[in-house]
Structure formats: C-alpha cells, structure tokens
Write an enzyme that holds these catalytic residues in place. Structure first.
Site, PDB file in Angstrom:
ATOM      1  N   CYS A  63      24.203 -37.787 -22.847  1.00 20.94           N
ATOM      2  CA  CYS A  63      23.758 -38.783 -23.810  1.00 20.94           C
ATOM      3  C   CYS A  63      24.990 -39.345 -24.516  1.00 20.94           C
ATOM      4  O   CYS A  63      25.822 -38.584 -25.024  1.00 20.94           O
ATOM      5  CB  CYS A  63      22.805 -38.146 -24.818  1.00 20.94           C
ATOM      6  SG  CYS A  63      22.292 -39.268 -26.139  1.00 20.94           S
ATOM      7  N   CYS A 111      16.383 -38.937 -25.161  1.00 21.73           N
ATOM      8  CA  CYS A 111      17.130 -37.693 -25.295  1.00 21.73           C
ATOM      9  C   CYS A 111      16.352 -36.746 -26.195  1.00 21.73           C
ATOM     10  O   CYS A 111      15.927 -37.124 -27.294  1.00 21.73           O
ATOM     11  CB  CYS A 111      18.509 -37.986 -25.888  1.00 21.73           C
ATOM     12  SG  CYS A 111      19.467 -36.500 -26.245  1.00 21.73           S
ATOM     13  N   CYS A 135      14.998 -44.441 -14.272  1.00 22.18           N
ATOM     14  CA  CYS A 135      15.730 -45.702 -14.374  1.00 22.18           C
ATOM     15  C   CYS A 135      16.370 -45.743 -15.759  1.00 22.18           C
ATOM     16  O   CYS A 135      15.684 -45.930 -16.764  1.00 22.18           O
ATOM     17  CB  CYS A 135      14.738 -46.842 -14.177  1.00 22.18           C
ATOM     18  SG  CYS A 135      15.466 -48.464 -14.139  1.00 22.18           S
TER      19      CYS A 135
END
Length: 148
Positions: A63, A111, A135
């Site tokens: 992330c 996340c 995606c």
C-alpha cells in the site's frame, strides 16, 4: 468483453476505523496528489498510465499509504485492461466492500490497515488459477523489489 476499474470517486461514508488512521491534512502531506485522489477519495487513474501496469519485477506490492504488503509479483498478470492486475491478494491485508456509485454493484477493494481505496475485483481473471482479476490503481501501490 471489457470491464474497467473506472468509477466516480467514492468516499467511505461508514467511517470505519482502521489500525492506521490519519487526518486528511496528514494524508495530503504524506501522499502525492494522485495517490490522495486514489487512496483517500476512491478515484481511478487513467488506464495504461501507471508504470506498474507492465512492470514484472519480482517483489511485493505494498500500500502506498501505509506500506502494508498487498499483492505478490508472482500473482500479477497482464489483463489488457490498463491497470495492474493480480489473481489473488495477500490474505488478511485486503478488505472488500460494495460499490454502487456508477449504477451497478462492484466489489471494491481497500487496504485493511489504512482503508485506502485500491480498486475492484472481477470474476474474469485467469481460469487456470483463481478466476479473479484484482484490478488495482498503480498509484495505490509501491513495489518493494526482491533482493534476489
């Protein structure tokens, strides 16, 4: 059939709490303008605009906001959609929700540590593995290369 990751920017209206929580000012100071738009305002980058789309270097995609490992490079594939795509997540590090902002329901990914918007998951991925296509916006990721 072509499925995109495009969406109007969605805000997390439920105000979930996550292990990493910051004010908007703190996120804006830490992230680039593009990362803030994707991760905090649930925007979508233009297809084929991310250098990570065609990057096949070995490593782990983290992330960009909180550095949580999200996807392994060995699970990345070229979906032809213009966004980095993976057939699976690192379990427990990606959370899912429902997005209905563009008139139909999609499975949204964020996340699990900071709540940052990542993209969407579709059921049109590689049939020989999971059948899933995660995606993901490249601006939501940073690649931590393997030392091999």
């Amino acid at each position: 059939m072509f499925f995109s990751c495009n969406s109007s920017a969605q805000k997390n209206e439920t105000k979930e709490t996550f292990p990493v929580t910051k004010t908007d000012a703190e996120w804006k100071a830490q992230l680039t303008k593009e990362q803030y738009y994707i991760l905090r305002e649930a925007g979508t980058e233009r297809p084929f605009s991310s250098p990570l789309n065609k990057n096949y270097e070995k490593g782990v995609y983290h992330c960009a906001a909180c550095n949580t490992p999200l996807f392994k490079s060995e699970h990345k594939f070229d979906s032809g959609t213009g966004w980095p795509s993976f057939d699976r997540v690192i379990e427990g590090n990606v959370a899912f929700g429902t997005d209905t902002k563009i008139g139909y329901t999609r499975d949204e990914e964020h996340c699990a540590t900071c709540g940052g918007h990542l993209g969407h998951v579709f059921n049109d991925g590689p049939k020989e593995t999971t059948g899933k296509r995660h995606c993901i916006n490249g601006d939501a990721l940073k690649l931590v290369a393997s030392k091999e």
